[in-house]
Design an enzyme around this catalytic site. Structure first.
Site, PDB file in Angstrom:
ATOM      1  N   HIS A 108      -9.787  -6.488  -6.212  1.00  0.00           N
ATOM      2  CA  HIS A 108     -10.948  -7.563  -5.846  1.00  0.00           C
ATOM      3  C   HIS A 108     -12.074  -7.366  -6.468  1.00  0.00           C
ATOM      4  O   HIS A 108     -12.513  -6.288  -7.249  1.00  0.00           O
ATOM      5  CB  HIS A 108     -11.278  -6.841  -4.341  1.00  0.00           C
ATOM      6  CG  HIS A 108     -10.271  -6.951  -3.495  1.00  0.00           C
ATOM      7  ND1 HIS A 108      -9.186  -7.911  -3.560  1.00  0.00           N
ATOM      8  CD2 HIS A 108      -9.994  -6.336  -2.103  1.00  0.00           C
ATOM      9  CE1 HIS A 108      -8.245  -7.719  -2.445  1.00  0.00           C
ATOM     10  NE2 HIS A 108      -8.931  -7.097  -1.533  1.00  0.00           N
ATOM     11  N   VAL A 149       0.919  -1.044  -0.030  1.00  0.00           N
ATOM     12  CA  VAL A 149       0.110   0.018   0.013  1.00  0.00           C
ATOM     13  C   VAL A 149       1.073   1.241   0.048  1.00  0.00           C
ATOM     14  O   VAL A 149       0.566   2.214  -0.888  1.00  0.00           O
ATOM     15  CB  VAL A 149      -1.062   0.002   1.203  1.00  0.00           C
ATOM     16  CG1 VAL A 149      -1.704   1.322   1.245  1.00  0.00           C
ATOM     17  CG2 VAL A 149      -1.942  -1.351   1.001  1.00  0.00           C
ATOM     18  N   GLY A 200      -4.107  -7.899  -1.590  1.00  0.00           N
ATOM     19  CA  GLY A 200      -4.865  -7.505  -0.425  1.00  0.00           C
ATOM     20  C   GLY A 200      -3.997  -7.921   0.940  1.00  0.00           C
ATOM     21  O   GLY A 200      -4.221  -7.499   1.889  1.00  0.00           O
ATOM     22  N   GLN A 234     -11.027 -12.131  -3.997  1.00  0.00           N
ATOM     23  CA  GLN A 234     -10.051 -11.151  -3.603  1.00  0.00           C
ATOM     24  C   GLN A 234      -8.524 -11.342  -4.089  1.00  0.00           C
ATOM     25  O   GLN A 234      -8.092 -12.514  -3.961  1.00  0.00           O
ATOM     26  CB  GLN A 234     -10.214 -10.964  -2.142  1.00  0.00           C
ATOM     27  CG  GLN A 234     -11.323 -10.393  -1.402  1.00  0.00           C
ATOM     28  CD  GLN A 234     -11.273  -9.875  -0.009  1.00  0.00           C
ATOM     29  OE1 GLN A 234     -12.551 -10.095   0.661  1.00  0.00           O
ATOM     30  NE2 GLN A 234     -10.262  -9.536   0.526  1.00  0.00           N
ATOM     31  N   CYS A 269     -10.452  -2.508   2.327  1.00  0.00           N
ATOM     32  CA  CYS A 269     -10.526  -2.425   0.851  1.00  0.00           C
ATOM     33  C   CYS A 269     -11.927  -2.846   0.225  1.00  0.00           C
ATOM     34  O   CYS A 269     -12.552  -2.356  -0.567  1.00  0.00           O
ATOM     35  CB  CYS A 269      -9.619  -3.167   0.115  1.00  0.00           C
ATOM     36  SG  CYS A 269      -8.987  -4.742   0.932  1.00  0.00           S
TER      37      CYS A 269
HETATM   38  N1  LIG Z   1      -3.013  -4.708   0.450  1.00  0.00           N
HETATM   39  C1  LIG Z   1      -4.313  -4.124   0.480  1.00  0.00           C
HETATM   40  O1  LIG Z   1      -5.129  -4.224  -0.362  1.00  0.00           O
HETATM   41  C2  LIG Z   1      -4.844  -3.220   1.579  1.00  0.00           C
HETATM   42  C3  LIG Z   1      -5.907  -2.471   1.448  1.00  0.00           C
HETATM   43  C4  LIG Z   1      -6.074  -1.720   2.634  1.00  0.00           C
HETATM   44  C5  LIG Z   1      -5.502  -1.762   3.754  1.00  0.00           C
HETATM   45  N2  LIG Z   1      -4.476  -2.566   3.914  1.00  0.00           N
HETATM   46  C6  LIG Z   1      -3.795  -2.384   5.484  1.00  0.00           C
HETATM   47  O2  LIG Z   1      -2.423  -1.669   5.092  1.00  0.00           O
HETATM   48  C7  LIG Z   1      -1.621  -2.198   6.023  1.00  0.00           C
HETATM   49  C8  LIG Z   1      -0.294  -2.508   5.188  1.00  0.00           C
HETATM   50  O3  LIG Z   1      -0.661  -3.334   4.042  1.00  0.00           O
HETATM   51  P1  LIG Z   1       0.270  -3.874   3.011  1.00  0.00           P
HETATM   52  O4  LIG Z   1      -0.437  -4.809   2.124  1.00  0.00           O
HETATM   53  O5  LIG Z   1       1.077  -2.767   2.416  1.00  0.00           O
HETATM   54  O6  LIG Z   1       1.314  -4.721   3.797  1.00  0.00           O
HETATM   55  P2  LIG Z   1       2.916  -5.115   3.685  1.00  0.00           P
HETATM   56  O7  LIG Z   1       3.191  -5.005   1.973  1.00  0.00           O
HETATM   57  O8  LIG Z   1       3.187  -6.241   4.112  1.00  0.00           O
HETATM   58  O9  LIG Z   1       3.671  -3.786   4.226  1.00  0.00           O
HETATM   59  C9  LIG Z   1       3.704  -3.472   5.465  1.00  0.00           C
HETATM   60  C10 LIG Z   1       4.470  -2.175   5.796  1.00  0.00           C
HETATM   61  O10 LIG Z   1       4.315  -2.029   7.239  1.00  0.00           O
HETATM   62  C11 LIG Z   1       5.596  -1.931   7.508  1.00  0.00           C
HETATM   63  N3  LIG Z   1       5.759  -2.315   9.084  1.00  0.00           N
HETATM   64  C12 LIG Z   1       5.579  -3.549   9.482  1.00  0.00           C
HETATM   65  N4  LIG Z   1       5.866  -3.541  10.569  1.00  0.00           N
HETATM   66  C13 LIG Z   1       6.222  -2.204  11.024  1.00  0.00           C
HETATM   67  C14 LIG Z   1       6.543  -1.761  12.285  1.00  0.00           C
HETATM   68  N5  LIG Z   1       6.502  -2.630  13.543  1.00  0.00           N
HETATM   69  N6  LIG Z   1       7.066  -0.681  12.423  1.00  0.00           N
HETATM   70  C15 LIG Z   1       6.731  -0.006  11.255  1.00  0.00           C
HETATM   71  N7  LIG Z   1       6.526  -0.371  10.066  1.00  0.00           N
HETATM   72  C16 LIG Z   1       6.254  -1.439  10.036  1.00  0.00           C
HETATM   73  C17 LIG Z   1       6.399  -2.581   6.597  1.00  0.00           C
HETATM   74  O11 LIG Z   1       8.084  -1.911   6.917  1.00  0.00           O
HETATM   75  P3  LIG Z   1       9.130  -3.150   6.349  1.00  0.00           P
HETATM   76  O12 LIG Z   1       9.124  -3.102   4.927  1.00  0.00           O
HETATM   77  O13 LIG Z   1      10.196  -2.438   7.017  1.00  0.00           O
HETATM   78  O14 LIG Z   1       8.719  -4.407   7.012  1.00  0.00           O
HETATM   79  C18 LIG Z   1       5.965  -2.284   5.398  1.00  0.00           C
HETATM   80  O15 LIG Z   1       6.249  -0.905   4.912  1.00  0.00           O
HETATM   81  C19 LIG Z   1      -2.062  -3.302   6.728  1.00  0.00           C
HETATM   82  O16 LIG Z   1      -2.583  -2.662   8.123  1.00  0.00           O
HETATM   83  C20 LIG Z   1      -3.514  -3.503   5.905  1.00  0.00           C
HETATM   84  O17 LIG Z   1      -4.346  -4.508   6.461  1.00  0.00           O
HETATM   85  C21 LIG Z   1      -3.901  -3.003   2.811  1.00  0.00           C
END
Ligand SMILES: NC(=O)c1ccc[n+]([C@@H]2O[C@H](COP(=O)([O-])OP(=O)(O)OC[C@H]3O[C@@H](n4cnc5c(N)ncnc54)[C@H](OP(=O)(O)O)[C@@H]3O)[C@@H](O)[C@H]2O)c1
Length: 329
Positions: free
Chosen positions: A234, A12, A157, A153, A126
């Protein structure tokens, strides 16, 4: 605006940087934030490289706005710390969505609820966002009683680990598993964790969030959420029972006049929404609009959107734009 992007290295977060640049968000200082693992990494934004910092450093820089997408635990712990130094947080995780003291916002529907006092604002799930974008204008006209939604989905996501799992499976490489089973050539009726009532957390988000966003508890939503091996967005099969009867041409007209919604429903030309075409777009696409012939006042439709854009980054940035335009930050 001094803007922190928390989770900037994630799926994201990456789209967030892209959408901020595309929409020319008024940034005077960009602060990319991630976990300690990524501190010091460089991320490109509008032709320059920005160094990733940790959460503590970011709070000490007192940003005007922090756009969070770093998981629920990080939001629960850190969003209040940003709010304390005067930052307005727009959070993508599920941490604050159902907190009665926090607003849950899809700008096209309820941005007008926002005030300068809202220091932590929740971005809906989402799959909820694309659902309410299509339901809200129809509810205004025909009054919904009950919605049954089944989702298809995208792996995007779940985050970077899940996209990597699918890519590894396609390439025949063994690697880390984001899901308990293979996702390629499969369908997992399991998005997020199972709850005591037998539903998943994702299904309960779909059931509860629309009532809060639309500020109406007179309708109900029953959901089944399924993960499939797509990456672009999705999809949702949606059955809606209304109190009042509708005219199909009028339904199409209402949806096509709704900002952010595109009707794609030309059967003669095999035109209907699909994730490969919704990918990288901000609109919510609606098609296969037809009457449910098994009961009165009931509509079937198919809704597709890019979960990383309107489902996450774009909606978050639209909220931030509303705050700036209305002098609420
Ligand atoms: N993917 C979707 O479609 C979607 C849609 C709506 C909402 N979301 C929400 O958005 C959030 C991230 O999703 P994503 O899909 O982008 O996940 P992701 O690709 O796994 O990325 C996670 C991000 O969070 C950072 N992070 C993890 N633990 C952390 C910590 N303790 N302190 C600071 N930063 C930390 C990671 O940093 P590092 O790279 O350093 O590990 C990375 O930048 C989740 O809460 C998810 O539910 C996702």
């Amino acid at each position: 605006m001094k803007v922190a992007v928390v989770g900037a290295t994630g799926m994201v977060g990456e789209v967030m940087l892209k959408v901020l640049a595309e929409r020319n968000f008024p940034i005077t200082e960009l602060i990319p934030v991630a976990s300690e693992r990524s501190v010091g990494k460089k991320l490109p934004y509008k032709g320059n490289d920005y160094t990733v910092v940790g959460l503590e450093t970011a709070v000490s820089m007192k940003p005007d706005i922090a756009l969070f997408s770093a998981g629920g635990g990080t939001s629960l712990e850190w969003a209040p710390k940003f709010a304390e130094v005067g930052t307005t947080v727009v959070d993508n995780s599920s941490a604050w969505r159902m907190d009665p003291t926090k607003k849950l916002v899809v700008p096209e529907i309820n941005a007008n609820e926002l005030t300068a006092e809202d220091k932590i604002i929740a971005n809906p799930n989402c799959s909820t966002i694309q659902l309410v974008m299509a339901l809200n204008p129809l509810h205004d006209k025909y009054k919904m009683k009950r919605v049954v939604v089944s989702t298809y989905q995208s792996v995007s996501g779940t985050g970077v680990k899940a996209v990597q799992q699918l890519e590894n499976e396609i390439a025949g490489i063994e690697g880390e598993m984001a899901y308990p089973y293979p996702i390629g050539r499969n369908a997992l009726p399991h998005c997020d964790v199972f709850l005591e009532n037998g539903y998943t957390k994702e299904e309960m988000k779909l059931a509860r969030e629309p009532q809060k966003i639309m500020n109406d508890k007179t309708f109900s939503v029953s959901a089944t959420a399924v993960r499939i091996p797509t990456a672009g967005g999705h999809s949702e099969s949606v059955n809606v029972e209304f109190e009042n009867d509708f005219d199909l041409a009028e339904v199409r007209q209402i949806l096509s006049e709704t900002p952010g919604v595109v009707v794609q429903d030309d059967l003669e030309n095999n035109s209907y929404p699909m994730p490969i075409y919704a990918h990288d777009k901000d609109e919510v696409f609606v098609g296969r609009i037809r009457r449910d012939e098994t009961q009165p006042n009931t509509l079937n439709m198919w809704i597709v959107a890019d979960n990383l854009r309107k489902g996450a980054a774009t909606n978050t940035i639209q909220i931030a734009e509303y705050l700036v335009e209305n002098n609420l930050v």
